[in-house]
Design a protein around this motif. Structure first.
Motif, PDB file in Angstrom:
ATOM      1  N   LYS A  10       0.868  -1.183   0.000  1.00  0.00           N
ATOM      2  CA  LYS A  10       0.000   0.000   0.000  1.00  0.00           C
ATOM      3  C   LYS A  10       0.899   1.225   0.000  1.00  0.00           C
ATOM      4  N   LYS A  11       0.534   2.213  -0.810  1.00  0.00           N
ATOM      5  CA  LYS A  11       1.348   3.426  -0.880  1.00  0.00           C
ATOM      6  C   LYS A  11       0.490   4.597  -1.317  1.00  0.00           C
ATOM      7  N   TYR A  12       0.912   5.775  -0.895  1.00  0.00           N
ATOM      8  CA  TYR A  12       0.314   6.994  -1.423  1.00  0.00           C
ATOM      9  C   TYR A  12       1.339   8.106  -1.435  1.00  0.00           C
ATOM     10  N   TYR A  13       1.040   9.112  -2.223  1.00  0.00           N
ATOM     11  CA  TYR A  13       1.926  10.246  -2.432  1.00  0.00           C
ATOM     12  C   TYR A  13       1.172  11.526  -2.097  1.00  0.00           C
ATOM     13  N   ILE A  14       1.913  12.577  -1.783  1.00  0.00           N
ATOM     14  CA  ILE A  14       1.353  13.907  -1.597  1.00  0.00           C
ATOM     15  C   ILE A  14       1.920  14.778  -2.709  1.00  0.00           C
ATOM     16  N   ALA A  15       1.057  15.591  -3.320  1.00  0.00           N
ATOM     17  CA  ALA A  15       1.499  16.450  -4.415  1.00  0.00           C
ATOM     18  C   ALA A  15       0.793  17.796  -4.341  1.00  0.00           C
ATOM     19  N   LEU A  16       1.428  18.797  -4.948  1.00  0.00           N
ATOM     20  CA  LEU A  16       0.778  20.078  -5.200  1.00  0.00           C
ATOM     21  C   LEU A  16       0.448  20.093  -6.675  1.00  0.00           C
ATOM     22  N   ILE A  17      -0.810  20.361  -6.984  1.00  0.00           N
ATOM     23  CA  ILE A  17      -1.232  20.387  -8.384  1.00  0.00           C
ATOM     24  C   ILE A  17      -1.812  21.755  -8.715  1.00  0.00           C
ATOM     25  N   GLN A  18      -1.862  22.058  -9.976  1.00  0.00           N
ATOM     26  CA  GLN A  18      -2.436  23.318 -10.430  1.00  0.00           C
ATOM     27  C   GLN A  18      -3.950  23.219 -10.427  1.00  0.00           C
ATOM     28  N   GLY A  19      -4.609  24.220  -9.869  1.00  0.00           N
ATOM     29  CA  GLY A  19      -6.063  24.265  -9.881  1.00  0.00           C
ATOM     30  C   GLY A  19      -6.701  23.548  -8.708  1.00  0.00           C
ATOM     31  N   ILE A  21      -9.481  20.527  -7.495  1.00  0.00           N
ATOM     32  CA  ILE A  21     -10.161  19.305  -7.911  1.00  0.00           C
ATOM     33  C   ILE A  21     -11.333  19.027  -6.985  1.00  0.00           C
ATOM     34  N   GLN A  22     -12.166  18.077  -7.377  1.00  0.00           N
ATOM     35  CA  GLN A  22     -13.257  17.632  -6.515  1.00  0.00           C
ATOM     36  C   GLN A  22     -12.664  16.932  -5.303  1.00  0.00           C
ATOM     37  N   ALA A  23     -13.470  16.713  -4.278  1.00  0.00           N
ATOM     38  CA  ALA A  23     -12.998  16.144  -3.014  1.00  0.00           C
ATOM     39  C   ALA A  23     -12.292  14.802  -3.183  1.00  0.00           C
ATOM     40  N   GLU A  24     -12.901  13.841  -3.861  1.00  0.00           N
ATOM     41  CA  GLU A  24     -12.263  12.540  -4.096  1.00  0.00           C
ATOM     42  C   GLU A  24     -12.738  11.991  -5.426  1.00  0.00           C
ATOM     43  N   VAL A  25     -11.781  11.639  -6.274  1.00  0.00           N
ATOM     44  CA  VAL A  25     -12.082  11.183  -7.625  1.00  0.00           C
ATOM     45  C   VAL A  25     -11.056  10.116  -8.003  1.00  0.00           C
ATOM     46  N   LEU A  57      -8.586  15.520  -2.424  1.00  0.00           N
ATOM     47  CA  LEU A  57      -8.215  16.890  -2.093  1.00  0.00           C
ATOM     48  C   LEU A  57      -7.956  16.997  -0.599  1.00  0.00           C
ATOM     49  N   MET A  58      -6.811  17.549  -0.245  1.00  0.00           N
ATOM     50  CA  MET A  58      -6.470  17.771   1.160  1.00  0.00           C
ATOM     51  C   MET A  58      -6.664  19.241   1.536  1.00  0.00           C
ATOM     52  N   LYS A  59      -6.248  20.134   0.620  1.00  0.00           N
ATOM     53  CA  LYS A  59      -6.333  21.564   0.892  1.00  0.00           C
ATOM     54  C   LYS A  59      -6.231  22.323  -0.425  1.00  0.00           C
ATOM     55  N   TYR A  60      -6.994  23.405  -0.538  1.00  0.00           N
ATOM     56  CA  TYR A  60      -6.910  24.251  -1.722  1.00  0.00           C
ATOM     57  C   TYR A  60      -6.479  25.641  -1.289  1.00  0.00           C
ATOM     58  N   ASP A  61      -5.531  26.226  -2.031  1.00  0.00           N
ATOM     59  CA  ASP A  61      -5.051  27.582  -1.777  1.00  0.00           C
ATOM     60  C   ASP A  61      -5.507  28.466  -2.941  1.00  0.00           C
ATOM     61  N   ALA A  62      -6.517  29.287  -2.712  1.00  0.00           N
ATOM     62  CA  ALA A  62      -7.066  30.137  -3.773  1.00  0.00           C
ATOM     63  C   ALA A  62      -6.050  31.186  -4.232  1.00  0.00           C
ATOM     64  N   GLU A  63      -5.181  31.630  -3.326  1.00  0.00           N
ATOM     65  CA  GLU A  63      -4.188  32.662  -3.660  1.00  0.00           C
ATOM     66  C   GLU A  63      -3.227  32.175  -4.752  1.00  0.00           C
ATOM     67  N   THR A  64      -2.799  30.915  -4.657  1.00  0.00           N
ATOM     68  CA  THR A  64      -1.869  30.371  -5.647  1.00  0.00           C
ATOM     69  C   THR A  64      -2.568  29.481  -6.669  1.00  0.00           C
ATOM     70  N   ASP A  65      -3.861  29.213  -6.486  1.00  0.00           N
ATOM     71  CA  ASP A  65      -4.635  28.296  -7.322  1.00  0.00           C
ATOM     72  C   ASP A  65      -3.959  26.925  -7.408  1.00  0.00           C
ATOM     73  N   GLN A  66      -3.568  26.422  -6.222  1.00  0.00           N
ATOM     74  CA  GLN A  66      -2.932  25.114  -6.129  1.00  0.00           C
ATOM     75  C   GLN A  66      -3.650  24.274  -5.084  1.00  0.00           C
ATOM     76  N   ARG A  68      -3.329  20.802  -2.615  1.00  0.00           N
ATOM     77  CA  ARG A  68      -2.517  19.739  -2.017  1.00  0.00           C
ATOM     78  C   ARG A  68      -3.386  18.494  -2.065  1.00  0.00           C
ATOM     79  N   VAL A  69      -2.892  17.430  -2.707  1.00  0.00           N
ATOM     80  CA  VAL A  69      -3.690  16.229  -2.902  1.00  0.00           C
ATOM     81  C   VAL A  69      -2.928  14.987  -2.446  1.00  0.00           C
ATOM     82  N   ARG A  70      -3.711  13.979  -2.114  1.00  0.00           N
ATOM     83  CA  ARG A  70      -3.172  12.653  -1.816  1.00  0.00           C
ATOM     84  C   ARG A  70      -3.436  11.807  -3.052  1.00  0.00           C
ATOM     85  N   LEU A  71      -2.404  11.189  -3.600  1.00  0.00           N
ATOM     86  CA  LEU A  71      -2.513  10.370  -4.803  1.00  0.00           C
ATOM     87  C   LEU A  71      -2.202   8.919  -4.454  1.00  0.00           C
ATOM     88  N   GLU A  72      -3.113   8.035  -4.800  1.00  0.00           N
ATOM     89  CA  GLU A  72      -2.912   6.610  -4.526  1.00  0.00           C
ATOM     90  C   GLU A  72      -2.959   5.835  -5.836  1.00  0.00           C
TER      91      GLU A  72
END
Length: 181
Positions: A10-19, A21-25, A57-66, A68-72
């Motif tokens: 089992k593994k997951y990653y944390i990433a910063l993405i542009q824009g 996203i929906q809560a879980e997809v 989706l873990m957190k959205y920053d409107a200022e930077t439009d980024q 923080r997501v958990r990717l599995e």
């Protein structure tokens, strides 16, 4: 190798993405090597191998439009997380292969971090869980503070938190930089 093939790890990653996203997809599109542009991979519905990624989706920053997501990754294709995020229009920040404007990111690296790995020890049969947190120095960017990382013998030293590990049974120490909880 056999554990990855059997999907018992089992593994997951944390990433910063542009824009945002929906809560879980989940994304489930087939991937194949882009032979003319190696090492790039691409989505190919006819010849690609099936690949699936679940993200949250873990957190959205409107200022930077980024976000923080958990990717599995459910499957383990080359560049799977990177291609899937680009495919849905939310490339990983700092990704020099798949982000259309990687230089706009304030870090000099891709914002993708292996945060969790869990597996059963193949000989002793006890469970091992490894955790590693990352901040991506988001707060420094917002304050316009330069990263104070120093160079030692050509190796860049960062100030991220040490990795943590949790397991049942066995020794109390797992290795340099890994701590048991």
């Amino acid at each position: 190798s056999k554990m990855f093939q059997a999907r018992t790890i089992k593994k997951y990653y944390i990433a910063l993405i542009q824009g945002k996203i929906q809560a879980e997809v989940s994304v489930e599109v087939p991937l194949i090597t882009d032979w003319e542009n190696r090492p790039r991979q691409m989505v190919h519905f006819e010849l690609g191998k099936q690949a699936k990624t679940i993200f949250q989706l873990m957190k959205y920053d409107a200022e930077t439009d980024q976000s923080r997501v958990r990717l599995e990754p459910v499957t383990g294709r080359s560049h799977q997380l990177r291609v899937h995020m680009m495919h849905i229009g939310h490339p990983i920040m700092g990704d020099k292969l798949y982000h259309p404007e990687p230089a706009t990111f304030y870090l000099k690296r891709m914002a993708l971090h292996a945060a969790y790995l869990a597996f059963q020890h193949p000989l002793k049969m006890h469970d091992i869980e490894l955790y590693s947190d990352v901040e991506f120095k988001e707060y420094e960017h917002k304050r316009n503070i330069v990263n104070p990382a120093s160079k030692m013998d050509g190796i860049r030293k960062t100030t991220t938190r040490p990795a943590k590990a949790k397991f049942t049974g066995g020794r109390s120490k797992l290795g340099t930089g890994l701590y048991l909880t």
